[in-house]
Design a protein around this motif. Sequence first.
Motif, PDB file in Angstrom:
ATOM      1  N   THR A 308      -8.847   6.896  -7.452  1.00 14.13           N
ATOM      2  CA  THR A 308      -7.775   6.646  -6.482  1.00 14.13           C
ATOM      3  C   THR A 308      -6.839   7.727  -6.698  1.00 14.13           C
ATOM      4  O   THR A 308      -6.191   8.392  -5.843  1.00 14.13           O
ATOM      5  N   SER A 382      -4.032  -1.226   0.125  1.00  6.78           N
ATOM      6  CA  SER A 382      -4.395  -1.879  -0.977  1.00  6.78           C
ATOM      7  C   SER A 382      -5.829  -1.476  -1.363  1.00  6.78           C
ATOM      8  O   SER A 382      -6.453  -0.796  -0.275  1.00  6.78           O
ATOM      9  N   VAL A 383      -6.347  -1.146  -2.703  1.00  8.14           N
ATOM     10  CA  VAL A 383      -7.569  -0.674  -2.918  1.00  8.14           C
ATOM     11  C   VAL A 383      -8.086  -1.275  -4.122  1.00  8.14           C
ATOM     12  O   VAL A 383      -7.158  -1.661  -5.242  1.00  8.14           O
ATOM     13  N   PRO A 386     -11.617  -6.747  -3.520  1.00 10.66           N
ATOM     14  CA  PRO A 386     -11.162  -7.702  -2.321  1.00 10.66           C
ATOM     15  C   PRO A 386      -9.862  -8.248  -2.611  1.00 10.66           C
ATOM     16  O   PRO A 386      -9.574  -8.307  -3.591  1.00 10.66           O
ATOM     17  N   ASP A 408      -6.027  -2.077   4.005  1.00 14.48           N
ATOM     18  CA  ASP A 408      -6.998  -2.556   3.071  1.00 14.48           C
ATOM     19  C   ASP A 408      -8.206  -1.606   2.972  1.00 14.48           C
ATOM     20  O   ASP A 408      -8.897  -1.494   3.939  1.00 14.48           O
ATOM     21  N   GLN A 412     -15.402   3.773  -2.994  1.00 13.21           N
ATOM     22  CA  GLN A 412     -15.822   3.819  -4.494  1.00 13.21           C
ATOM     23  C   GLN A 412     -15.639   5.454  -5.004  1.00 13.21           C
ATOM     24  O   GLN A 412     -15.533   6.372  -4.196  1.00 13.21           O
ATOM     25  N   ASP A 497     -22.251  -3.131  -3.158  1.00  7.62           N
ATOM     26  CA  ASP A 497     -21.455  -4.217  -2.498  1.00  7.62           C
ATOM     27  C   ASP A 497     -21.991  -5.233  -1.686  1.00  7.62           C
ATOM     28  O   ASP A 497     -22.837  -4.893  -0.895  1.00  7.62           O
ATOM     29  N   ARG A 512     -19.167  -7.098  -5.737  1.00  8.54           N
ATOM     30  CA  ARG A 512     -20.550  -6.153  -6.267  1.00  8.54           C
ATOM     31  C   ARG A 512     -21.570  -7.483  -6.459  1.00  8.54           C
ATOM     32  O   ARG A 512     -21.541  -8.679  -6.569  1.00  8.54           O
ATOM     33  N   ASN A 518     -15.729  -6.178 -11.467  1.00  6.48           N
ATOM     34  CA  ASN A 518     -14.352  -5.767 -11.229  1.00  6.48           C
ATOM     35  C   ASN A 518     -13.305  -6.429 -11.705  1.00  6.48           C
ATOM     36  O   ASN A 518     -12.988  -7.312 -11.347  1.00  6.48           O
ATOM     37  N   GLY A 521      -9.411  -4.368 -10.754  1.00  4.43           N
ATOM     38  CA  GLY A 521      -9.889  -3.184 -10.205  1.00  4.43           C
ATOM     39  C   GLY A 521     -10.293  -2.180 -10.900  1.00  4.43           C
ATOM     40  O   GLY A 521     -10.803  -0.908 -10.334  1.00  4.43           O
ATOM     41  N   ARG A 523     -13.737  -1.081 -12.767  1.00  5.99           N
ATOM     42  CA  ARG A 523     -15.209  -1.073 -12.730  1.00  5.99           C
ATOM     43  C   ARG A 523     -15.643  -1.359 -14.090  1.00  5.99           C
ATOM     44  O   ARG A 523     -15.304  -0.407 -14.962  1.00  5.99           O
TER      45      ARG A 523
END
Length: 646
Positions: A308, A382-383, A386, A408, A412, A497, A512, A518, A521, A523
């Motif tokens: 990101t 948002s990222v 969920p 939202d 990936q 996902d 996932r 996660n 946020g 991984r």
Amino acid sequence: MSEKIYDVPAEWAKRAWVDQAKYKEMYARSISDPNGFWAEQTKRIDWMHAPTKIENVSFAPGNVSIKWFEDGVLNVAHNCIDRHLAKRASQTAIIWEGDDPSQSKHITYQELHDEVCRMANILRTRNVKKGDRVTIYLPMIPEAAYAMLACARIGAIHSVVFAGFSPDSLAQRINDCQSKVIITADEGLRGGKKVPLKANVDAALAKADGVDWVVVVKRTGGKVDMNPTRDLWYHEAAAMVTTECPVEHMHAEDPLFILYTSGSTGQPKGVLHTTGGYLVFASMTHQYVFDYHDGDIYWCTADVGWVTGHSYILYGPLANGATTLMFEGVPNYPDNSRFWNVIDKHKVNIFYTAPTAIRALMQSGDEPVKKTSRASLRLLGSVGEPINPEAWEWYHRVVGDDRCPIVDTWWQTETGGILITPLPGATKLKPGSATQPFFGVVPEIVDADGKVLEGETTGNLCLTRSWPGQMRTVYGDHARFEQTYFSTYKGKYFTGDGCRRDADGYYWITGRVDDVINVSGHRMGTAEVESALVAHEKVSEAAVVGFPHDIKGQGIYAYVTLMAGVQPTEDLRKELVTWVRKEIGPIASPDQIQFAPGLPKTRSGKIMRRILRKIAEDEPGSLGDTSTLADPAVVDDLVKNRQNRK
Ligand code: WTA
């Protein structure tokens, strides 16, 4: 699931780049005429040689190959900096907000040019050439942007390693891509606490070969050891070089960067992104998803250590000539109003953050938000995981004063940019849904056997077509790339996902479906945490699963079997948590450790994680069939000693 629908505000439909009709028209064109559609989009950036070939992609088993704009020639740093100078030399490119609220600065495009050229010259004079790998292990300071863009300028491939990773994790990543140079800082500063980055690099380099130079940025002035034949101070080296550095001519498919990410098995994968397609896609998504217009102040709170930060702090915004804010600190320092104070201080219009931050801030109530103005805010994003409808509603109502749409955005590390998302002038919003595919993106939901599910349904999310920002390979291991993403459902990219599509065709990512969890946020491969645990001399076996966590989204629950004769004590539990932090980094700290005399295994020795997940979720009543276990009795002990009782 929330069934509330938020219409597109009228003024948004008017001012936005894309309204509902235009979305439909552009989407249809992107599918019916992808070559024409993407050929037009290449014009958003400068090319030394404009591409004539657009898409050249195969997802065929055994022959996966992804190329976009392959005969194009360009340079990413030129596109993010030099081409803007005629118009924007004195416009702010980067607003830097320090950990300490009294520290901030504005860096113009001209200054960015000069600093990037200096950094590039430091690398060039140390013999870094096109294709060489450079590892960047820096806190959120402007030099991180200079370093990434300097690599892009000279054609070196950067590998940014999040500054929260341990020396061992860093060493693993340096070794995997054989970096020649490391760029780091004396110390990082987050929430008033110092992070010993240079010392971590020293420890990593005891386990990694082939590094010729370590460039050290002075951030805190803390004491560090300098190795005179290997280490140099950035400020000293920068004083010896000029602010001009010609850009390297890069082919569209030349690598731009490697970014390591966790998978369901073994070692982190080096996700490789290339030059032309990535930049076109980052620029386009940034413009449309955030509806970026000239003069907007844009803030993405991610760290440059994650994708990101790459696509939406740096490359997308700067390719668009934007003003992008870079924040060194954390949301709760010096207090819980920090985000909102920064928004007021810099008049931020577009704010992009992660659900975990929203949930954490929500816990301290409305008051820390409401005492700030936030009048400049226009759009929220948002990222990373969920977003639960409650957090979405709070973000909308309290932070956005019911005025700002929320995008939202689902994507990936592998996808390079946003793939499923609302466009604020076009898409009605449903709290908790990432809504609709971006241009050129074709989601497909399949069941476990690969059968394509139509209409309203739930299953696994695949993408049937390529897009320019897609990763090209796993660095140094193309077979692993094919195996990981294209072998489960042949001829399709499998995202890992789960996903639901509702009656309106809206997509809801459910999380996932592989052994990746996660956490806030971030991984994390459960296999990575397991291998860290079993590396401890007192541990014989470990199994790690995720469980629902109010703030982090998912927490880490570790089942640990000790070596014969070792006593399970509270001290040992603490020691193991500290151990994992040291082995991987604080983001991997287990929330719960359960000592387990035995793990539930099938007769062929496979651990039945389904059972472990249920126990970690405190749902011992729904373990399902345990009759295929080699020793069903182990389950009784696991249930009896579970740690997460509600
Ligand atoms: C999850 C971060 C639901 C998802 C950009 C994905 C999301 C993984 C969303 C990628 C979202 C990301 N809604 N889930 N809006 N965004 N995810 O590689 O599980 O760090 O596969 O990339 O995060 O994480 P990564």
